[in-house]
Write a protein that holds these residues in place. Sequence first.
Motif, PDB file in Angstrom:
ATOM      1  N   ARG A   1     -36.248 -22.577 -24.768  1.00 26.68           N
ATOM      2  CA  ARG A   1     -35.722 -21.442 -25.615  1.00 26.68           C
ATOM      3  C   ARG A   1     -34.480 -21.491 -26.298  1.00 26.68           C
ATOM      4  NH1 ARG A   1     -32.643 -20.405 -20.375  1.00 26.68           N
ATOM      5  NH2 ARG A   1     -33.666 -21.169 -19.551  1.00 26.68           N
ATOM      6  N   LEU A   2     -33.307 -22.754 -25.913  1.00 26.06           N
ATOM      7  CA  LEU A   2     -32.256 -23.644 -26.523  1.00 26.06           C
ATOM      8  C   LEU A   2     -32.733 -24.342 -27.809  1.00 26.06           C
ATOM      9  CD1 LEU A   2     -30.590 -25.302 -23.378  1.00 26.06           C
ATOM     10  CD2 LEU A   2     -30.351 -22.884 -24.673  1.00 26.06           C
TER      11      LEU A   2
ATOM     12  N   ALA B   1     -33.191 -21.498 -30.096  1.00 20.09           N
ATOM     13  CA  ALA B   1     -31.679 -20.331 -30.217  1.00 20.09           C
ATOM     14  C   ALA B   1     -31.186 -21.316 -31.509  1.00 20.09           C
ATOM     15  CB  ALA B   1     -31.176 -20.855 -29.310  1.00 20.09           C
TER      16      ALA B   1
ATOM     17  N   LEU C   1     -30.976 -20.457 -35.391  1.00 15.50           N
ATOM     18  CA  LEU C   1     -29.501 -20.304 -36.672  1.00 15.50           C
ATOM     19  C   LEU C   1     -29.514 -21.544 -37.962  1.00 15.50           C
ATOM     20  CD1 LEU C   1     -27.219 -20.397 -33.074  1.00 15.50           C
ATOM     21  CD2 LEU C   1     -27.454 -18.885 -34.581  1.00 15.50           C
ATOM     22  N   GLY C   2     -30.709 -21.844 -37.932  1.00 15.16           N
ATOM     23  CA  GLY C   2     -30.759 -22.585 -38.921  1.00 15.16           C
ATOM     24  C   GLY C   2     -29.715 -24.043 -38.925  1.00 15.16           C
TER      25      GLY C   2
ATOM     26  N   PRO D   1     -28.034 -18.317 -24.301  1.00 12.26           N
ATOM     27  CA  PRO D   1     -27.119 -18.770 -24.077  1.00 12.26           C
ATOM     28  C   PRO D   1     -27.618 -20.724 -24.127  1.00 12.26           C
ATOM     29  CG  PRO D   1     -26.907 -17.908 -22.648  1.00 12.26           C
ATOM     30  CD  PRO D   1     -28.517 -17.427 -23.031  1.00 12.26           C
TER      31      PRO D   1
ATOM     32  N   TYR E   1     -21.733 -22.491 -32.933  1.00 13.31           N
ATOM     33  CA  TYR E   1     -22.339 -23.065 -32.885  1.00 13.31           C
ATOM     34  C   TYR E   1     -22.534 -23.167 -34.401  1.00 13.31           C
ATOM     35  CZ  TYR E   1     -26.299 -26.022 -32.873  1.00 13.31           C
ATOM     36  OH  TYR E   1     -27.345 -27.088 -32.659  1.00 13.31           O
ATOM     37  N   GLY E   2     -22.999 -22.337 -34.853  1.00 11.06           N
ATOM     38  CA  GLY E   2     -23.442 -21.854 -36.193  1.00 11.06           C
ATOM     39  C   GLY E   2     -23.170 -21.859 -37.259  1.00 11.06           C
TER      40      GLY E   2
ATOM     41  N   ARG F   1     -23.471 -14.749 -31.579  1.00  9.42           N
ATOM     42  CA  ARG F   1     -23.630 -15.515 -32.006  1.00  9.42           C
ATOM     43  C   ARG F   1     -24.863 -15.867 -33.576  1.00  9.42           C
ATOM     44  NH1 ARG F   1     -27.533 -19.468 -28.073  1.00  9.42           N
ATOM     45  NH2 ARG F   1     -28.840 -17.849 -28.988  1.00  9.42           N
ATOM     46  N   VAL F   2     -25.787 -14.996 -33.326  1.00  7.52           N
ATOM     47  CA  VAL F   2     -26.205 -14.409 -34.166  1.00  7.52           C
ATOM     48  C   VAL F   2     -25.457 -13.868 -36.055  1.00  7.52           C
ATOM     49  CG1 VAL F   2     -27.779 -13.000 -35.895  1.00  7.52           C
ATOM     50  CG2 VAL F   2     -28.486 -14.588 -33.254  1.00  7.52           C
TER      51      VAL F   2
ATOM     52  N   VAL G   1     -22.905 -16.204 -37.732  1.00  4.18           N
ATOM     53  CA  VAL G   1     -23.500 -16.748 -39.230  1.00  4.18           C
ATOM     54  C   VAL G   1     -23.598 -16.105 -40.328  1.00  4.18           C
ATOM     55  CG1 VAL G   1     -24.122 -18.915 -38.518  1.00  4.18           C
ATOM     56  CG2 VAL G   1     -25.638 -17.200 -38.315  1.00  4.18           C
TER      57      VAL G   1
END
Lengths: 299, 259
Positions: free
Chosen positions: A183-184, A187, A191-192, B98, B109-110, B162-163, B166
Motif C-alpha cells: 500500500r505504500l 500511495a 502521487l505520480g 500514510p 512528498y508529491g 497528501r493528494v 499535488v
Amino acid sequence: MEKLKKSKKSKFRTFKAFLISRFIFINGIISIVVLGLILAFLVYNSIKFFSSYPFFSFITGTRWSPTVNEKFGFVPLMVGSLEVAFGAIIIAVPFSVGVAIYIGELAPRPVREILKPIIEVLATLPSVVLGFIGLKTIVPFIKNFFNLSIGLTALSGSIILAFMSMPTIISISEDAINAVPNRLRNASLALGANKWETTYKIVVPTASSGILAAIMLGLGRIIGETMAVLMITGNSPRIVFSWLQPVRTITATIAAEMGETVQGGLHYSALFAIGLILFLVTFLINFTSDRFVNRIRNL
Amino acid sequence: MKNNIKIQTRNYGFYYGNTKVLADIDMDILKNSTTAIIGPSGCGKSTFIRTFNRMNDLIVNAKVAGEIKIDGIDIYKDNIDVVDLRKKVGMVFQRPNPFPKTIYENIVYGPRLHKRCTKQQLDNIVEVSLKKSALWDEVKNKLRGSAMELSGGQQQRLCIARVLAVDPEIILMDEPASSLDPISTQRIEDLIDELKENYTIIIVTHNMQQAARVSQKTAFLLTENIGEPAKLIEYDNTDKIFTNPSDKRTENYITGRFG
Ligand SMILES: Nc1ncnc2c1ncn2[C@@H]1O[C@H](COP(=O)(O)OP(=O)(O)OP(=O)(O)O)[C@@H](O)[C@H]1O
Ligand SMILES: [Mg+2]
C-alpha cells in the motif's frame, strides 16, 4: 452441567499441550545453559591468563610472538581483524544492497525466482571451499594486479569475506524490502512517482532498519570467519596499515595456534582471552542487529 | 452542458488476462461534482476507478478496451505521460496508507516529486492542504511527528491532504471510510461535500446512505450471471436512483434484496 465436565479427549489434549510446552521450555533452558557454560569456560581461562599476564600489556601490546618470547600483544590481531572486516564490509555492502533492491523491486518475476534460491544456496557454501577458491583465484589475481611478491594480503581476505557475507546481506535485505507493504508503493505511484522514485524514496527508507540488520549480520559472519582468512591473508601478526600486506586476524590466530599449545599453559589461556573478546564482539553485533530486525517486523 | 463533462467512457471494458470483468460502460462524469459507484462485492468497482489514473497498468495481463477520455483526451493513448495523469487524478485508498515519515514529509512528498519548491512554498502547501482536509487544527503543532501515530480517521484525512497537495483535478476514492468509525466517517463525508466545489470526485462505496448523502450522480454496476462481465445497469441523478430507480435490479440492490 454434565456437558461442562472435561471429556477424556480434552484431558488428553491438555496433557499434550503440557508436554509440548515443557519440551520447548527444556530446549530453551538447555541452550541457555550451554551458552553459559561456554562463556564460563572462556572467562575462567581468560582470568587464568590475566592473573599471570598484565591486562595492560595485553591490550596495548604491539607484538604477538607467543613462542619466541611470550609476548601477547593484542593490537596487531585487532588491527588485522578490523582491516579485513572493514575492507570486506566496504566491498560487500554497496553490491549486496544493490542486488537486494534489484531482486526485491526491479527484477521481473522469473529472474527473481531464479536468483533468490541461488543466493540462499551460496550462503551455505562451506568456508574452506571458498577459501580454497580464493587461494586459487583472488590471491594470484591480487599478486599480479598490484605487482606484489605475495598475494596473501588483507585485501584478498576482505574480498573473500565480502563474497562470503554477500548472500546473507542480500537475502536478509531482500526480505526487509519485501516486508514493505504494497500500500505504500501504491500511495507513492498514485502521487505520480515512478518506480525508481518509489524505490529510493519510500521502499528503501522503510526497509532501512532491516537492511542495517542485514549488514550487521553480515559483519557478524565476517568477524567470526576463520578458515578462509586463515588460508589467504598470509598470517603475519605484524601491525600494518596497508591492504596489500599480509595480516593475521583474531580468528585465524586461534585456529592456527591452538593445536601447538600446551594445554593449560599461558599461550593456551591467551587464546581463550582473545576468544572471549571475539565472543563479546559478535554477541554485541548480533544483539544490535536483532533489535533492528524487530523494528521492521513491527511495521 | 458538454463543457461540464470531465470524464467520458465509451464501450469501456476491462480484462484480467482472458477474463472480462467489465463491459460496455458508457458514462459521462460531471465536473465539480461527486459521482458514487455502487454495486455488489466483486463486480469491478475498484477495477473501474483504477483505470482513471491507470493504476491497473501495474497488473500483468490486465487490459482496457474502449475509450476513456479526460478533458477530451484519451488517457490510454501512447503519448500520455502517466506521471502527468496521476498528478491530475489523485487517489485515496480504502485503508489509510500514510508513509512511515512525518506528517510534513507525507504532504510534501508529491509536490517535491513534481517541481522544485522553496521551503516557504512547501510550508504553505502543507498548511493549505491540511486546512482543506480539515486536519490542520489537530496536527498543526506536531507536523514533525510521525504520521503513524495519528488515528485511522486522521490518517485518512492526511492521505486526502497528501493528494490535495499535488493539486489534482479529479480525486478517486475507493471506500475511503470503510475502515473508519462513524464520527471519522462523518468528517470524511463533510470533507467530500466541500471538496466537490473545486474537484471532480468519484467515490466507491458499499454504504447506500453514504452514496445518497455525498453524491450527485450514482452509477450502479452489476454482474448478472457469474462468469459474465459486470455492466452499468443504471446511471442517473442520485436522488432519482435512491427514490425512483428506473431499473428493477437497481431497486432490488438498494433496498437490500441482494448483493
Ligand atoms: N489483480 C487481479 N487479477 C485477476 N483478477 C482480479 C484482480 N483484481 C480483481 N480481480 C477480479 O476482478 C473482479 C472485480 O474486482 P474488484 O476488486 O474491482 O471488485 P470490487 O467491486 O471493487 O469489489 P469489492 O466491493 O469487494 O471491493 C473480481 O471478480 C476479482 O476477483
Ligand atoms: Mg473494491
